[in-house]
Design an enzyme around this catalytic site. Structure first.
Site, PDB file in Angstrom:
ATOM      1  N   TYR A 297       0.485  -1.149   0.553  1.00  0.00           N
ATOM      2  CA  TYR A 297       0.023   0.064  -0.658  1.00  0.00           C
ATOM      3  C   TYR A 297       0.882   1.280   0.256  1.00  0.00           C
ATOM      4  O   TYR A 297       1.242   1.753   0.943  1.00  0.00           O
ATOM      5  CB  TYR A 297      -1.151  -0.073   1.600  1.00  0.00           C
ATOM      6  CG  TYR A 297      -2.118  -1.198   1.235  1.00  0.00           C
ATOM      7  CD1 TYR A 297      -2.074  -2.057   0.396  1.00  0.00           C
ATOM      8  CD2 TYR A 297      -2.420  -1.727   2.342  1.00  0.00           C
ATOM      9  CE1 TYR A 297      -2.923  -2.788   0.022  1.00  0.00           C
ATOM     10  CE2 TYR A 297      -3.649  -2.471   2.343  1.00  0.00           C
ATOM     11  CZ  TYR A 297      -4.357  -3.350   1.215  1.00  0.00           C
ATOM     12  OH  TYR A 297      -4.562  -4.148   1.667  1.00  0.00           O
TER      13      TYR A 297
ATOM     14  N   HIS B 105      -0.193 -11.834   0.651  1.00  0.00           N
ATOM     15  CA  HIS B 105      -1.246 -11.130   0.385  1.00  0.00           C
ATOM     16  C   HIS B 105      -2.533 -11.602  -0.949  1.00  0.00           C
ATOM     17  O   HIS B 105      -3.011 -11.693  -1.075  1.00  0.00           O
ATOM     18  CB  HIS B 105      -0.854  -9.964  -0.405  1.00  0.00           C
ATOM     19  CG  HIS B 105      -1.387  -8.513  -0.874  1.00  0.00           C
ATOM     20  ND1 HIS B 105      -1.084  -7.424   0.101  1.00  0.00           N
ATOM     21  CD2 HIS B 105      -2.907  -8.499  -0.988  1.00  0.00           C
ATOM     22  CE1 HIS B 105      -1.808  -6.137  -0.244  1.00  0.00           C
ATOM     23  NE2 HIS B 105      -2.848  -7.263  -0.338  1.00  0.00           N
TER      24      HIS B 105
END
Ligand code: NAP
Length: 288
Positions: A69, A127
């Site tokens: 992110y 992820h």
């Protein structure tokens, strides 16, 4: 705030946590606006930090971020928000599939620890499944990180039932505690296989994009929830989140950079849709 048990642990995590995707750095739509030399929009970041801090005050002490992110900047924003109250917060972050080799997972975890300014990550998640690195290699690194005290729990994200089983089988000493997957009234794909499998195996579902990236608040969706909004005196967002956290074994991590959004989301707590209304809400957003 209510809590649910994480996987097969005895740890309780808040049923609503704070998502931190889009926090830190720039939104793509902001490229070109006035920023400092590190390409950071300071005013935006101040708001992200304020919102996270306010969330913690309200009891939203579970925060989800990822190395991917804003190229790690989201983790730095989280660090700023939890400063002086680390012990109150359950921190989840993720490693991106490019870094799934044994050495790179160890390296990524250390970098995340540094950016987050903490000694241990409460929940470290793969992820997305990797198309190239064997899961056995990645899980070996995850177990080493547990052994070294760098992470407390191992989670996965966006894993199918088959991929989850395979991942579980490669673990020798630890259990997978959670699978973070997309889930909202507008996306109920996990209900067919992943959700029942995770429930049966005590793997907590962490619902990402629980507001369908804000679409739940838009007129076409909120008008369909209006009968429930009128009956309970709650907004469509509050109805949708209340429905979601009514699911066994499931917690959600809505993201809110705006404090007014966070406060609205907080209104999803401390009351319950009746069983009949849960059913009616589901029927309104039927899945095939
Ligand atoms: P989301 O939580 O469904 O929606 C976030 C969007 O909705 C933001 O634009 C937010 O605006 C807006 N919003 C929040 N509260 C609102 C309200 N009360 N009324 C109207 N709009 C509202 O979507 P998401 O950020 O994609 O998902 C949540 C978290 O899940 C992420 O932050 C991330 O931690 C995680 N995630 C994980 C994966 C994965 O692959 N594992 C993928 C995607 C997301 P403001 O921010 O402006 O307040």
């Amino acid at each position: 705030m209510d809590y649910k048990i994480l996987g097969k642990t005895e740890i309780k995590i808040p049923i609503l946590g704070q998502g931190a995707w889009g926090m830190g750095g720039l939104f793509s739509s902001q490229i070109g606006i006035s920023v400092n030399s590190n390409n950071i929009d300071i005013e935006k970041e101040k708001k992200d930090i304020e919102s996270l801090k306010k969330g913690i005050k309200l009891g939203w002490t579970f925060i989800d971020t990822a190395e991917a992110y804003a190229e790690g900047r989201s983790e730095e924003i989280v660090a700023e928000a939890i400063k002086d109250q680390r012990d109150e917060v359950f921190i989840a972050t993720k490693v991106w599939p490019n870094n799934f080799s044994y050495d790179n997972i160890i390296k990524s975890a250390n970098q995340s620890l540094k950016r987050l300014q903490i000694d241990v990550i409460d929940l470290y998640q793969l992820h997305w499944p990797s198309k190239t690195v064997p899961i056995k290699e990645s899980m070996k690194a995850m177990e080493q990180l547990v052994k070294d005290g760098k992470i407390k729990h191992i989670g996965i994200s966006n894993f199918s039932v088959e991929q989850t089983k395979e991942a579980q089988e490669t673990l020798t000493k630890n259990e997978i505690v959670s699978n973070q997957v997309e889930y909202s009234l507008l996306n109920r794909n996990i209900e067919k296989e992943i959700m029942p499998y995770c429930e049966k195996n005590n793997i907590t579902i962490i619902a990402w994009s629980p507001l369908a990236r804000g679409k739940i608040a838009e007129t076409d969706v909120s008008s369909r929830l209006k009968p429930f909004s009128d009956k309970y005196g709650k907004t469509s967002i509050q109805i949708a989140l209340n429905w979601l956290i009514s699911k066994n074994n499931t917690v959600a991590i809505p993201k809110a950079s705006k404090i007014e959004h966070l406060l609205e989301n907080d209104g999803a707590l401390n009351w319950k849709l009746s069983n009949k209304d849960l059913e009616l809400v589901e029927n309104e957003f039927k899945i095939d």
